[in-house]
Design a protein around this motif. Structure first.
Motif, mmCIF file in Angstrom:
data_model
loop_
_atom_site.group_PDB
_atom_site.id
_atom_site.type_symbol
_atom_site.label_atom_id
_atom_site.label_comp_id
_atom_site.label_asym_id
_atom_site.label_seq_id
_atom_site.Cartn_x
_atom_site.Cartn_y
_atom_site.Cartn_z
ATOM 1 N N ALA A 557 -5.081 -88.365 -25.814
ATOM 2 C CA ALA A 557 -6.352 -89.081 -25.937
ATOM 3 C C ALA A 557 -6.030 -90.547 -26.202
ATOM 4 O O ALA A 557 -5.039 -90.866 -26.866
ATOM 5 N N TYR A 558 -6.872 -91.441 -25.667
ATOM 6 C CA TYR A 558 -6.592 -92.861 -25.854
ATOM 7 C C TYR A 558 -7.885 -93.629 -26.102
ATOM 8 O O TYR A 558 -8.992 -93.173 -25.776
ATOM 9 N N PHE A 559 -7.718 -94.826 -26.645
ATOM 10 C CA PHE A 559 -8.794 -95.776 -26.894
ATOM 11 C C PHE A 559 -8.233 -97.151 -26.557
ATOM 12 O O PHE A 559 -7.134 -97.509 -26.983
ATOM 13 N N MET A 560 -8.970 -97.952 -25.748
ATOM 14 C CA MET A 560 -8.439 -99.250 -25.331
ATOM 15 C C MET A 560 -9.569 -100.269 -25.209
ATOM 16 O O MET A 560 -10.678 -99.936 -24.759
ATOM 17 N N LEU A 561 -9.272 -101.506 -25.590
ATOM 18 C CA LEU A 561 -10.186 -102.638 -25.440
ATOM 19 C C LEU A 561 -9.539 -103.678 -24.533
ATOM 20 O O LEU A 561 -8.367 -104.031 -24.716
ATOM 21 N N ASN A 562 -10.306 -104.159 -23.535
ATOM 22 C CA ASN A 562 -9.876 -105.319 -22.769
ATOM 23 C C ASN A 562 -10.280 -106.572 -23.532
ATOM 24 O O ASN A 562 -11.380 -106.644 -24.101
ATOM 25 N N LEU A 563 -9.400 -107.559 -23.535
ATOM 26 C CA LEU A 563 -9.575 -108.745 -24.364
ATOM 27 C C LEU A 563 -9.696 -109.991 -23.512
ATOM 28 O O LEU A 563 -9.093 -110.105 -22.433
ATOM 29 N N ASP A 564 -10.476 -110.957 -24.021
ATOM 30 C CA ASP A 564 -10.640 -112.238 -23.335
ATOM 31 C C ASP A 564 -11.046 -113.267 -24.388
ATOM 32 O O ASP A 564 -12.078 -113.116 -25.047
ATOM 33 N N GLY A 565 -10.221 -114.287 -24.582
ATOM 34 C CA GLY A 565 -10.549 -115.282 -25.599
ATOM 35 C C GLY A 565 -9.577 -116.426 -25.584
ATOM 36 O O GLY A 565 -8.937 -116.709 -24.559
ATOM 37 N N GLU A 566 -9.460 -117.102 -26.699
ATOM 38 C CA GLU A 566 -8.523 -118.204 -26.847
ATOM 39 C C GLU A 566 -7.685 -118.005 -28.092
ATOM 40 O O GLU A 566 -8.183 -117.520 -29.113
ATOM 41 N N LEU A 567 -6.415 -118.399 -27.990
ATOM 42 C CA LEU A 567 -5.489 -118.334 -29.110
ATOM 43 C C LEU A 567 -4.847 -119.707 -29.252
ATOM 44 O O LEU A 567 -4.120 -120.160 -28.360
ATOM 45 N N PHE A 568 -5.167 -120.414 -30.365
ATOM 46 C CA PHE A 568 -4.689 -121.787 -30.573
ATOM 47 C C PHE A 568 -5.060 -122.681 -29.380
ATOM 48 O O PHE A 568 -4.272 -123.520 -28.932
ATOM 49 N N GLY A 569 -6.281 -122.459 -28.871
ATOM 50 C CA GLY A 569 -6.772 -123.268 -27.771
ATOM 51 C C GLY A 569 -6.271 -122.847 -26.400
ATOM 52 O O GLY A 569 -6.612 -123.481 -25.399
ATOM 53 N N ILE A 570 -5.477 -121.787 -26.328
ATOM 54 C CA ILE A 570 -4.939 -121.317 -25.048
ATOM 55 C C ILE A 570 -5.722 -120.081 -24.616
ATOM 56 O O ILE A 570 -5.761 -119.094 -25.357
ATOM 57 N N PRO A 571 -6.355 -120.082 -23.439
ATOM 58 C CA PRO A 571 -7.098 -118.910 -22.977
ATOM 59 C C PRO A 571 -6.152 -117.723 -22.750
ATOM 60 O O PRO A 571 -5.013 -117.890 -22.305
ATOM 61 N N TYR A 572 -6.654 -116.559 -23.051
ATOM 62 C CA TYR A 572 -5.863 -115.364 -22.812
ATOM 63 C C TYR A 572 -6.761 -114.226 -22.355
ATOM 64 O O TYR A 572 -7.965 -114.202 -22.607
ATOM 65 N N THR A 573 -6.149 -113.260 -21.658
ATOM 66 C CA THR A 573 -6.758 -111.964 -21.366
ATOM 67 C C THR A 573 -5.724 -110.904 -21.704
ATOM 68 O O THR A 573 -4.531 -111.193 -21.872
ATOM 69 N N GLY A 574 -6.165 -109.673 -21.795
ATOM 70 C CA GLY A 574 -5.221 -108.604 -22.116
ATOM 71 C C GLY A 574 -5.919 -107.333 -22.514
ATOM 72 O O GLY A 574 -7.102 -107.118 -22.203
ATOM 73 N N ASN A 575 -5.192 -106.489 -23.193
ATOM 74 C CA ASN A 575 -5.729 -105.216 -23.643
ATOM 75 C C ASN A 575 -4.949 -104.746 -24.854
ATOM 76 O O ASN A 575 -3.772 -105.086 -25.035
ATOM 77 N N ALA A 576 -5.639 -103.973 -25.681
ATOM 78 C CA ALA A 576 -5.016 -103.372 -26.861
ATOM 79 C C ALA A 576 -5.562 -101.969 -27.007
ATOM 80 O O ALA A 576 -6.758 -101.728 -26.790
ATOM 81 N N GLY A 577 -4.690 -101.038 -27.346
ATOM 82 C CA GLY A 577 -5.149 -99.663 -27.476
ATOM 83 C C GLY A 577 -4.115 -98.787 -28.142
ATOM 84 O O GLY A 577 -3.031 -99.240 -28.525
ATOM 85 N N VAL A 578 -4.482 -97.535 -28.263
ATOM 86 C CA VAL A 578 -3.580 -96.557 -28.856
ATOM 87 C C VAL A 578 -3.755 -95.238 -28.132
ATOM 88 O O VAL A 578 -4.862 -94.892 -27.692
ATOM 89 N N ARG A 579 -2.655 -94.518 -27.965
ATOM 90 C CA ARG A 579 -2.654 -93.236 -27.276
ATOM 91 C C ARG A 579 -2.021 -92.192 -28.191
ATOM 92 O O ARG A 579 -0.940 -92.443 -28.768
ATOM 93 N N TYR A 580 -2.671 -91.057 -28.329
ATOM 94 C CA TYR A 580 -2.131 -89.940 -29.112
ATOM 95 C C TYR A 580 -1.713 -88.842 -28.152
ATOM 96 O O TYR A 580 -2.460 -88.470 -27.240
ATOM 97 N N VAL A 581 -0.496 -88.312 -28.378
ATOM 98 C CA VAL A 581 0.068 -87.307 -27.465
ATOM 99 C C VAL A 581 0.609 -86.135 -28.273
ATOM 100 O O VAL A 581 1.289 -86.331 -29.288
#
Length: 878
Positions: A557-581
Motif C-alpha cells: 500500500a502506498y501514499f504519495m503527494l506531488n509537489l510544486d513550490g519554491e525552495l529558497f526562491g528556486i522553483p521545484y516540482t517532485g513527489n514524496a510518499g511512503v510504501r508499505y510492503v
C-alpha cells in the motif's frame, strides 16, 4: 477531434507514469501543454530520437533514462538490451554473444526489477532475473529505467526498475503498418562444422485508430539466429591443504586447475514474439485497455567437447604423472607465498570425448486489463495482470572412451590469456573412440506464474505545496516450480560404427582436433534407443533434492503527494510518499539426513518493509536543474536461493547442511541521488549525477550456522550478510552539431561514463572476497551519429570493466568476467519516405569473453569467442 476524456486522462496517465510535474492548472490545459511538448518534435534519424528522449528526461520528477520507439527501431538494436546498454550506468552481460541481463549502477541482475506496462513480469530463470533479449525491439514502444524510486511504483529494484511500454493506438491520428526483413551472417559459423553462418529476421506490425474512441495494435517478430561459439576453459582450482599436492617436492603444496576442456557450440535460436493492444473509450469518463505480449524461444545446439581431468594433483596422486611427462612443469610463487602450477603435462592423462545436444524451449506471457475512470474529482485505476514464464530444457551427452595407443601424454598451459592443451595426434583420431554411454542431465521443467491486482486513486489538490494526492494498493501471488531429472544410459546396440570424424578448433586456439559425431541423432537412436530410453524410472535422491517449489504472496500500500513550490526562491516540482510492503513465502521440497532417505519438507517465512521516498527537481535556471532523491529500497532474494533441497548430516561430530535457504531476508538499502543537468539546447545536454546506497543487508553463498528443526548445523549455502556502501557518479553528454557548416551539420554525439565503488562483497573466497555480483567500476558508452537527407549512420562503443558473475542456475558458481569493449555500427538510407534499407554490424572487433577464478587473474577460467555479425535488410511503412 479527440474526446475530452482522452486529452485529460491520457495526459494525466503520462504525467504519473513518467513522474512529470503537475502544476496548478485545469486538466485540459495540462493535457494540451503535454501534447504540445511531446508532439512538436519531428522524429527523423537517431539524433532526433535522442532529442525526444532528452525532453522526457528533462521533465521527469525522478531520475530516469528513457528510450523512445525510434531509438529501439534503429539498428543495431536487435533486442531492447542493445539499446539499454548504451544508457548511463547500464551494462549488459553477454550470453551466446547477445547482450542479455542487465546491471544498473554497478548492481547485478539480482537487484533490478522488470515490468511491462507497469506490471511485474516473471522469469524463465531460476532466480528473478529477466533476460531482455527475449523482447524484440520492433514490438516495444518505449523503455524507462528508473534509478530513483517513487512510492507508486512496484518495489523490488534497488539498482533500478526497467519498465517496457507498448504503443497506445489512440495516440495516433492515422494508422501505420510496418514490415521489416533482414538476412544475418555470423562469420564464425563458417569455421565450426556444427554451426550455420546464416540466419533471418522479420517483423510485421499495425497500429490502427479505427475511431476517436477505439483502436488496436498488433505486431509479430520472427528471428532464426545462428548459435555459434568456440572456447577453451579451465575448471575451478584446488585451493585447500587437503586437495593440493607437491609436484616439485619442496615442501610447499601447489594450487592447480582440476582440469579443462576444448569445445565448440553450433546450432540455432528460433524466436517468435508478438504483442496486441486494444484501447477503447466507451464514454468520456472511462478508458479500457487490454494488452498481451508473448515470446517463445527454441534453442537446439550441438556441443563437441574434450574433457581433461586429473590436473589437480590431489595430495600427490598425480605426482608420478607430472614428473614423467615430456612437458615441463611451470610453478610460480603467489603473492601470499604459496605456489601455483601454471603449465605442465601428465603421462597416462585422463580425457574423454563428449558430444552433446542442448534442447531448450522458453515461453513468456504477460497480459493485463486496465480500467481508468475519470470522475469529477478522482481518477480511479484498476489493473489486473498475469505473467507466466516456463522453460523446458534437456542436455543429452554422448560420451566416448579413447581406445588408441597409450600412454597418453597431455600438456596444458594457463600462463597466457587462455588455456592451451597439446597432445599427440592420436587424441584427435576418430578411429580411436568407442561409445561409452549417454547422460541426460538437467532434464528440467521450470514454471513461474504470477497474478497481480492493483488499484490506484488520485486527484488534484491545493494543499500548500502539494498539487496532487495519490494512494493505492497492490497484491500479487507468485509460484515458481522447478522439476529436475538426470540419468545415465548405457549402450544398447554396439553395432553402430563409422560415425565419427574430427576437425581443428581453429581461431588461434591451441587444442587437439575435436572429435565429432557426424549424425548425432541417428547415433543416439541406434546405440541408445533414443533420448527417452532410461532404464531406471525411480526418482533418484539428487533429482528430488534439486527439485523445489517457492510460493510468494506480496501485499503493498502506498501514499504519495506531488509537489510544486519554491525552495529558497528556486522553483521545484517532485513527489514524496511512503510504501508499505509485506511478503509471505512458502518453500517446499525435499531433504535427506543420510543421503538415501528422502523426506518432503516445507518452510514458511515472512518479512515487512516501510519504504519512504522523496524526489525533487529544482529549476535553477531556464536551462539547468538540480535533482535530489532520497529513498529506502529493497530487492527480494533470488527464488532459487530460497529453495529447500537440504542435505543434512547428523552423523559427524560437527553437524553440517547444504542446500537453499527459505529464511532469507531481502536486500535493503537507503539511498541518496543528487544530480545537475544543463540543457544548452533542445538536443544538447550535459548531466552529472552522484549516488550513494547504504545496503543494510545482502545475500550471498557462504558457510554459516543455521537451525533446522531445533538442531544447529554448519550450513553451506545462501545467507544474509551485513551489506555495506555503494557510491559513484554518472556523467552524460549529448549534442547535435547543427552549428557546423554543411554537410557536417548532420553529426552528433551521445556519450556517458559511470564510476562505481563499493565495500560490499560476496562471501568467497574467504581470504579475498569478490566484489558484489554485477559490479563494474567503470562503464562507458560512446555513440557517434550522422543524419542528412535520409542517410542515417552511427557507430557505438560500449565498455564495462571486470565484474563478478554469479551463476543463475547455481549461485555457488562465482567467477570474474574480464573487462569487455564492443563496437557496433549501422547505416540506413531512406529510399523514399516509406522505404528504408539498412546494414549493420555487431561485435565488429570480435571481442571475446574471458573469466578467472577466486578473484585472482592468474587463475584462468574460460575464453569464449562468438565472432562478428552482420545484418542487411529493409523497413517499409505505409
Amino acid at each position: 477531434m479527440k474526446t475530452p476524456f482522452k486529452l485529460s486522462l491520457t495526459a494525466l496517465a503520462l504525467v504519473q507514469g513518467l513522474g512529470l510535474s503537475v502544476a496548478h492548472a485545469q486538466e485540459d490545459t495540462t493535457a494540451q501543454v503535454q501534447e504540445e511538448e511531446t508532439e512538436v518534435i519531428t522524429v527523423r534519424g537517431f539524433g532526433s530520437t535522442l532529442t525526444r528522449s532528452l525532453q522526457h528526461k528533462k521533465l521527469a520528477d525522478s531520475t530516469v533514462e528513457i528510450i523512445s520507439t525510434d531509438d529501439l527501431g534503429q539498428l543495431p538494436d536487435v533486442t531492447i538490451t542493445d539499446a539499454l546498454a548504451r544508457l548511463p550506468g547500464v551494462a549488459a552481460d553477454r550470453d551466446r554473444g547477445n547482450p542479455s541481463i542487465l546491471s544498473i549502477r554497478g548492481l547485478g541482475p539480482r537487484l533490478n526489477l522488470a515490468t511491462m506496462n507497469g506490471r511485474e513480469i516473471v522469469s524463465g530463470e531460476p532466480s528473478r532475473s529477466v533476460r531482455y533479449e527475449q523482447f524484440p525491439a520492433e514490438l516495444i514502444s518505449s523503455v524507462e529505467v528508473y534509478k530513483s524510486p517513487m512510492a507508486n511504483q512496484t518495489e523490488g529494484g534497488i539498482s533500478g526498475l526497467v519498465n517496457m511500454n507498448f504503443v497506445e493506438p489512440l495516440s495516433r491520428d492515422e494508422g501505420l503498418v510496418t514490415v521489416t526483413a533482414h538476412a544475418m551472417d555470423y562469420v564464425l559459423g563458417d569455421d565450426v562444422p556444427t554451426a550455420d553462418a546464416s540466419g533471418k529476421r522479420g517483423s510485421f506490425s499495425i497500429i490502427e485508430p479505427i475511431s476517436d474512441t477505439f483502436g488496436f495494435a498488433f505486431g509479430i517478430a520472427y528471428q532464426d539466429q545462428p548459435s555459434v561459439q568456440r572456447e577453451t576453459s579451465s575448471y575451478s582450482y584446488n585451493k585447500y591443504d587437503w586437495d593440493m599436492g607437491d609436484v616439485n617436492e619442496n615442501g610447499i603444496k601447489e594450487a592447480a586447475p582440476w582440469g579443462g576442456k576444448s569445445a565448440t557450440k553450433g546450432g540455432n535460436t528460433e524466436r517468435v514474439g508478438s504483442m496486441a493492444v486494444i484501447q477503447w473509450l466507451p464514454t468520456d469518463a472511462l478508458q479500457v485497455k487490454y494488452n498481451l505480449f508473448y515470446s517463445k524461444f527454441d534453442i537446439e545446439e550441438r556441443e563437441d567437447q574434450f574433457w581433461f581431468d586429473g590436473w589437480g594433483n590431489w595430495q600427490n596422486s598425480s605426482l608420478w604423472n607430472y614428473q614423467n611427462s615430456q612437458y615441463d612443469t611451470q610453478i610460480v610463487t603467489t603473492e601470499n607465498g604459496g605456489e601455483q602450477i601454471t603449465a605442465g603435462g601428465l603421462i597416462w592423462a585422463n580425457h574423454s570425448a563428449n558430444n552433446a545436444t542442448w534442447f531448450q524451449q522458453n515461453e513468456l506471457v504477460s497480459t493485463g486489463l486496465n480500467l481508468e475512470w475519470q470522475g469529477d474529482v478522482w481518477l480511479t485505476a484498476l489493473d489486473v495482470g498475469y505473467s507466466n514464464a516456463s522453460i523446458e530444457s534437456r542436455w543429452v551427452n554422448v560420451t566416448s572412451t579413447y581406445t588408441g595407443p597409450t600412454p597418453v601424454d597431455i600438456g596444458w598451459d594457463v600462463s597466457g590469456d587462455r588455456l592451451e592443451v597439446v597432445a599427440s595426434e592420436e587424441i584427435g583420431n576418430p578411429d580411436y573412440y568407442t561409445l561409452n554411454g549417454m547422460t541426460v542431465d538437467n532434464d528440467r521443467i521450470l514454471d513461474d506464474e504470477m497474478l497481480t491486482i492493483k488499484a490506484d486513486m488520485s486527484r488534484f489538490v491545493d494543499w500548500g505545496h502539494a498539487t496532487q494526492l495519490s494512494f493505492g494498493v497492490r497484491w500479487s501471488d507468485r509460484e515458481k516450480d522447478n522439476n529436475v531429472i538426470s540419468w545415465w544410459q548405457g549402450v544398447t546396440d554396439s553395432s553402430v560404427s563409422g560415425y565419427g570424424s574430427s576437425y581443428a578448433l581453429g581461431g588461434g586456439f591451441v587444442s587437439p582436433d575435436l572429435y565429432t559425431i557426424n549424425n548425432w541423432q541417428s547415433v543416439v537412436n541406434q546405440a541408445f534407443g533414443g533420448i527417452d530410453s532410461r532404464n531406471n524410472n525411480d526418482p533418484q535422491p539428487q533429482n528430488l533434492l534439486n527439485s523445489w517449489n517457492v510460493q510468494e504472496t506480496n501485499s503493498a500500500a502506498y501514499f504519495m503527494l506531488n509537489l510544486d513550490g519554491e525552495l529558497f526562491g528556486i522553483p521545484y516540482t517532485g513527489n514524496a510518499g511512503v510504501r508499505y510492503v509485506r511478503t509471505e513465502s512458502t518453500s517446499a521440497g525435499y531433504q535427506t539426513e543420510d543421503g538415501v532417505t528422502i523426506e518432503p519438507t516445507s518452510v514458511d517465512h515472512s518479512y515487512s518493509e516501510i519504504l519512504p521516498s522523496l524526489n525533487l527537481r529544482l529549476s535553477v535556471t531556464e536551462d539547468s536543474q538540480v535533482r535530489v532523491g532520497l529513498a529506502r529500497t529493497m530487492s527480494r532474494p533470488p527464488l532459487v536461493e530460497m529453495r529447500t533441497g537440504f542435505w543434512l548430516d547428523n552423523q559427524s561430530p560437527v553437524k553440517t547442511a547444504s542446500g537453499g535457504n527459505p529464511k532469507l531476508n531481502p536486500f535493503v538499502a537507503d539511498q541518496i541521488d543528487l544530480g545537475y543537468e544543463y540543457f544548452f539546447s533542445e538536443d544538447a545536454a550535459l548531466t552529472f549525477s552522484l549516488f550513494f546506497k547504504d545496503l543494510k543487508t545482502h545475500v550471498g553463498s557462504a558457510t554459516d550456522t543455521i537451525t533446522f528443526n531445533g538442531v544447529e548445523y554448519q550450513f553451506s549455502g545462501p545467507v544474509n550478510g551485513d551489506g555495506g556502501q555503494i557510491r559513484g557518479f554518472e556523467v552524460m553528454y549529448q549534442q547535435a552539431f547543427t552549428m557546423l557548416p554543411e554537410p557536417f551539420d548532420g553529426l552528433g554525439i551521445y556519450s556517458n561514463y559511470s564510476y562505481t565503488d563499493s565495500n560490499v562483497t560476496e562471501f568467497v573466497p574467504e581470504d579475498n572476497p569478490l566484489p558484489l555480483g554485477g559490479l563494474s567500476k567503470n562503464v562507458g558508452s560512446l555513440t557517434l551519429w550522422y543524419y542528412k537527407s535520409g542517410f542515417d549512420a552511427k557507430v557505438s562503443y560500449n565498455y564495462r570493466s571486470a565484474y563478478t558473475r554469479v551463476g543463475s542456475w547455481d549461485p555457488t558458481e562465482i567467477t570474474t568476467t574480464r573487462g569487455e569493449a564492443t563496437v557496433d555500427a549501422s547505416i540506413s538510407y531512406d529510399v523514399t519516405d516509406k522505404f528504408k534499407i539498412m546494414l549493420q554490424g555487431q561485435n565488429l572487433t570480435n571481442e571475446v569473453s574471458q573469466s578467472y577464478f577466486d578473484n585472482d587473474p592468474s587463475r584462468i577460467g574460460s575464453y569464449i569467442e562468438w565472432g562478428k555479425r552482420y545484418l542487411i535488410g529493409f523497413q517499409y511503412s505505409m
